[in-house]
Enzyme design. Sequence first.
Site, PDB file in Angstrom:
ATOM      1  N   LYS A 253       7.006  35.814  -5.677  1.00  0.00           N
ATOM      2  CA  LYS A 253       8.327  35.043  -5.923  1.00  0.00           C
ATOM      3  C   LYS A 253       9.163  36.435  -6.387  1.00  0.00           C
ATOM      4  O   LYS A 253       8.780  37.417  -6.449  1.00  0.00           O
ATOM      5  CB  LYS A 253       8.081  34.167  -7.092  1.00  0.00           C
ATOM      6  CG  LYS A 253       7.307  34.966  -8.459  1.00  0.00           C
ATOM      7  CD  LYS A 253       7.145  33.845  -9.441  1.00  0.00           C
ATOM      8  CE  LYS A 253       6.016  32.948  -9.241  1.00  0.00           C
ATOM      9  NZ  LYS A 253       6.362  31.523  -9.001  1.00  0.00           N
ATOM     10  N   ARG A 254      10.539  35.977  -6.534  1.00  0.00           N
ATOM     11  CA  ARG A 254      11.429  37.135  -6.981  1.00  0.00           C
ATOM     12  C   ARG A 254      10.940  37.680  -8.021  1.00  0.00           C
ATOM     13  O   ARG A 254      10.245  36.917  -8.998  1.00  0.00           O
ATOM     14  CB  ARG A 254      12.973  36.652  -7.150  1.00  0.00           C
ATOM     15  CG  ARG A 254      13.437  36.220  -5.971  1.00  0.00           C
ATOM     16  CD  ARG A 254      13.788  37.666  -4.854  1.00  0.00           C
ATOM     17  NE  ARG A 254      14.825  38.399  -5.580  1.00  0.00           N
ATOM     18  CZ  ARG A 254      16.177  38.490  -5.130  1.00  0.00           C
ATOM     19  NH1 ARG A 254      16.238  37.797  -4.013  1.00  0.00           N
ATOM     20  NH2 ARG A 254      17.011  39.313  -5.685  1.00  0.00           N
TER      21      ARG A 254
ATOM     22  N   HIS B 155      20.723  24.564  -9.792  1.00  0.00           N
ATOM     23  CA  HIS B 155      19.431  25.028  -9.656  1.00  0.00           C
ATOM     24  C   HIS B 155      19.220  26.117 -10.593  1.00  0.00           C
ATOM     25  O   HIS B 155      18.097  26.650 -10.427  1.00  0.00           O
ATOM     26  CB  HIS B 155      19.584  25.871  -8.329  1.00  0.00           C
ATOM     27  CG  HIS B 155      19.669  24.886  -7.051  1.00  0.00           C
ATOM     28  ND1 HIS B 155      18.463  24.523  -6.099  1.00  0.00           N
ATOM     29  CD2 HIS B 155      20.770  24.613  -6.209  1.00  0.00           C
ATOM     30  CE1 HIS B 155      18.850  23.916  -5.298  1.00  0.00           C
ATOM     31  NE2 HIS B 155      20.339  23.656  -5.239  1.00  0.00           N
TER      32      HIS B 155
ATOM     33  N   THR C 210       9.040  26.320  -5.876  1.00  0.00           N
ATOM     34  CA  THR C 210       8.860  25.710  -4.670  1.00  0.00           C
ATOM     35  C   THR C 210       7.721  26.667  -4.039  1.00  0.00           C
ATOM     36  O   THR C 210       6.845  25.928  -3.169  1.00  0.00           O
ATOM     37  CB  THR C 210      10.000  25.827  -3.467  1.00  0.00           C
ATOM     38  OG1 THR C 210      10.481  26.890  -3.601  1.00  0.00           O
ATOM     39  CG2 THR C 210      10.991  24.855  -3.656  1.00  0.00           C
TER      40      THR C 210
ATOM     41  N   LYS D 184       3.974  25.241  -2.181  1.00  0.00           N
ATOM     42  CA  LYS D 184       3.453  25.925  -0.603  1.00  0.00           C
ATOM     43  C   LYS D 184       2.037  25.957  -1.013  1.00  0.00           C
ATOM     44  O   LYS D 184       1.065  25.733  -0.135  1.00  0.00           O
ATOM     45  CB  LYS D 184       4.252  26.885  -0.197  1.00  0.00           C
ATOM     46  CG  LYS D 184       5.497  26.732   0.002  1.00  0.00           C
ATOM     47  CD  LYS D 184       6.505  28.028   0.132  1.00  0.00           C
ATOM     48  CE  LYS D 184       8.056  27.194   0.219  1.00  0.00           C
ATOM     49  NZ  LYS D 184       8.939  28.555  -0.211  1.00  0.00           N
TER      50      LYS D 184
ATOM     51  N   LYS E  98      10.169  35.064 -14.848  1.00  0.00           N
ATOM     52  CA  LYS E  98       9.250  34.614 -14.233  1.00  0.00           C
ATOM     53  C   LYS E  98       7.549  35.225 -14.707  1.00  0.00           C
ATOM     54  O   LYS E  98       6.394  34.777 -14.267  1.00  0.00           O
ATOM     55  CB  LYS E  98       9.070  34.750 -12.764  1.00  0.00           C
ATOM     56  CG  LYS E  98      10.212  33.866 -11.940  1.00  0.00           C
ATOM     57  CD  LYS E  98      10.533  34.415 -10.700  1.00  0.00           C
ATOM     58  CE  LYS E  98      11.878  33.611 -10.077  1.00  0.00           C
ATOM     59  NZ  LYS E  98      11.407  32.246  -9.499  1.00  0.00           N
TER      60      LYS E  98
END
Length: 837
Positions: free
Chosen positions: A567-568, A376, A675, A679, A573
């Site tokens: 998100k985290r 992952h 993910t 969504k 990111k």
Amino acid sequence: MSNREFITSKPRRSIVKLPEKGLKKKDFISSFKEYYVNTLGRDEESLNTHYAYEALGLTVRDRLMEHWKETHHTYKQAKSRRTFYLSMEYLMGRALSNAMISLGITDTATQAMHDIGIEIEELISSEMDAGLGNGGLGRLAACFMDSCATQQLPVIGYGLRYEYGMFTQTIVNGEQVEKPDHWLRLRNVWEVKRLEYEHRVKFCGHTEIQLDIEGRQRVLWIETKDVLAIPYDTPIPGFQNNTVNTLRLWKSVATEEFHLDEFNSGSYVKAVADKVSADNITMVLYPNDANENGKTLRLKQQYFLSSASLQDVISHWVNLYGEDFSQFADKNCFQLNDTHPSIAVAELMRLLVDMHGLSWEMAWQITTATMAYTNHTLLPEALEKWPVDLMQTLLPRLMEIIFEINARFLSEVSIKWPADEEKIRCMSIIEEGDCKQVRMAHLAIVGSFSVNGVAELHTKLLQQKLFADFYDLWPNKFNNKTNGVTPRRWLLECNPELSELITETIGSGWITDLSLLKQLVPYAENRKFRQQWLKIKQAAKQRLADYKKRVHNVDINADALFDVQVKRIHEYKRQLLKVLHVIHLYNLIKQGNTESLVPRCVLIGGKAAPSYDRAKRIIKLINNVSAVINSDPEVQGKLTLLFLPDYNVTAMQEICPGVDLSEQISTAGMEASGTGNMKLMMNGAITIGTLDGANIEIRQQVGDENFFQFGLTEDQVAARRKHYDPCSIIENDEALQQVMNLLECGHFNQFEPGIFTSIIQSLKSPADPWLTIADFRSYIDAQLRVEDAYRDRHHWTKMSIMNVACSGKFSSDRTINDYNQEIWKLHRQPVNPNNAD
Ligand code: 26V
């Protein structure tokens, strides 16, 4: 009395066969009252939300029980091949609403509650999230459980029953403060404790060789410190199909073996207290999603999960087939959710060789035909390694087995690449050096028949970079399984209004076959349909705005473009890129440069690992920028920036329907899949994104005209890193220079001098791995295209419809069917009601 003792006298059938639980409103009301008053001992006069929730939960659970038993019975009768999903994390969120939807009883239950004066929404929203995970990996496991049950596949989830889940995030003076999440403080109505299936997990001690009666050498692992594993089962209902699968979570409990010397010396209380505190393996979830290497307790957790689960599967096997393991690999498959449970490779060898007397060769054949590993992450710091010393102390027998696996594996390597020391060094399961370490990913690859990545680009990078040597050796092991999310939770449950419009338009088949959403394509051209769509989106935005007003007392304009990054918090990111954009917009407004500006509300949410200082500082920056912008009257109505505290599964369910723009802006090549991107797409948000992870496939599905692409590609990133000069980029871009000036002059930290210096330095460093500055201009340009598109609301709505229509690929049902066809090879097992005895 032992908890494994069963009642032997007959008849048993009459005990377990209950009259059917009615599904009528009156049945609900009487069940509910029975639980509320009798079981929970509450007063009918003073209705308490939590206990009412418990009573309704038990009422609903009763309706699942019969199906649960039938499912168990069906699998047992068919002696079907099964998959066991091993995961350290399951981010389940709430269960009540999901269970009612699966049973098709939402309306009846709502009516029933209403008749006795309770609004069901109040009970639903009083449920605590089961937050047994960090982020993407844990939520993926939860979506997979849902899809396996809906696809009627015999899959059992194994995990840990952490007493404390993911911490609750509060914001104090702009900074993250963590609060423990004691989610089991109140009773969990969904779990069933199964004392009769407990197992014993060994730690420490040492090994000895003994000859068995046939004169063969057997290794004994002795003088161990043992811990008991007690399973708690949670039902996983499929969507209206009678299947109820099982999620089995292990709790650690001290054995009742004490050091007698301590007893004798009179310290009874100390002996008991020491015993209990030493064995609290499942007390808390590790809240880091990288970089927690070397922590003994974490290794204990991993082994505890792996050993208890494998023992469970093997004891079930022995009950059915005795000591004949010849068919074991035909009937069982283990899917490893990242390397976290990869010690299972060595543990299965131990159980087969030491406990069941199989030859090494036979056991290895079985192991490598049953284990499958999913990777992952490409982040090097998240690749797990355990010091050999630690393993030798904690799991001495496992370490011996790993050495043996490695020796045999390396001889295979040297046949393929004779006399290539470098290959041996790189591929070895053991990393040499001052502190020898076990590379868990290598153990997982060597021990598995399948290795998969979670999006096309990610798998390609695994093959060409991270695991290139292994790909050379075993090209056929490698495969891709692009992630997905369950449309039951991520559309049907979280967005009932949009779901209803879709169902009215194309029927309800989409709920279990999301590819049918394609039928919405022609409706993108239909004016009336677009108006209905827009109205629903607008109402969702208003709800989000009302919620912010109610809970955080901030005003947001529901007509603004809702621009969301949840998100985290992680440097890769690039929440920082989002902040730079916001500062740029703020600067334009302050300069009166607003003619082309679209009112915008930027929402950022996410947790930082408690030990990740830089990520925490980014949260502080977001909050400081937010405070300056939101309190400036000149900016009001044009731009808002909000940090959403305590982002979790339930928060995402509330956010999803109201998002216009989905921010997926990681440095290309860093986000394995993502993910949240799926969504938000499913709920009609349009993505602004780099060509990273599953974004690439989202863009392929929806077409470039319905996606805002920007930024360097993965190979451009790799090339640029070699000669990256952010300062010259800043010098040559006036807007960016102004943004950096605002940061550097302390505009957002007037009373806290220097607190953002390290962030600024990292952005300006030629060694910045995330290349934030490199993508700034391209990002700003893409945001201008966003504004152009948003000004034409009908055009925007068309894009929104197209995003939903093309989201079919990102159902976890598709993902699970891919896993099943290419890795698991299970047969569907439909459950026939009234079959169980
Ligand atoms: C690593 C560690 C290291 C030790 C402490 C605890 C801990 C917990 C989790 C992790 C690995 C996190 C990897 C992860 O969550 N990857 C995400 O997986 C998603 C599902 O495949 C994917 O969509 C995201 O892109 C990826 O970042």
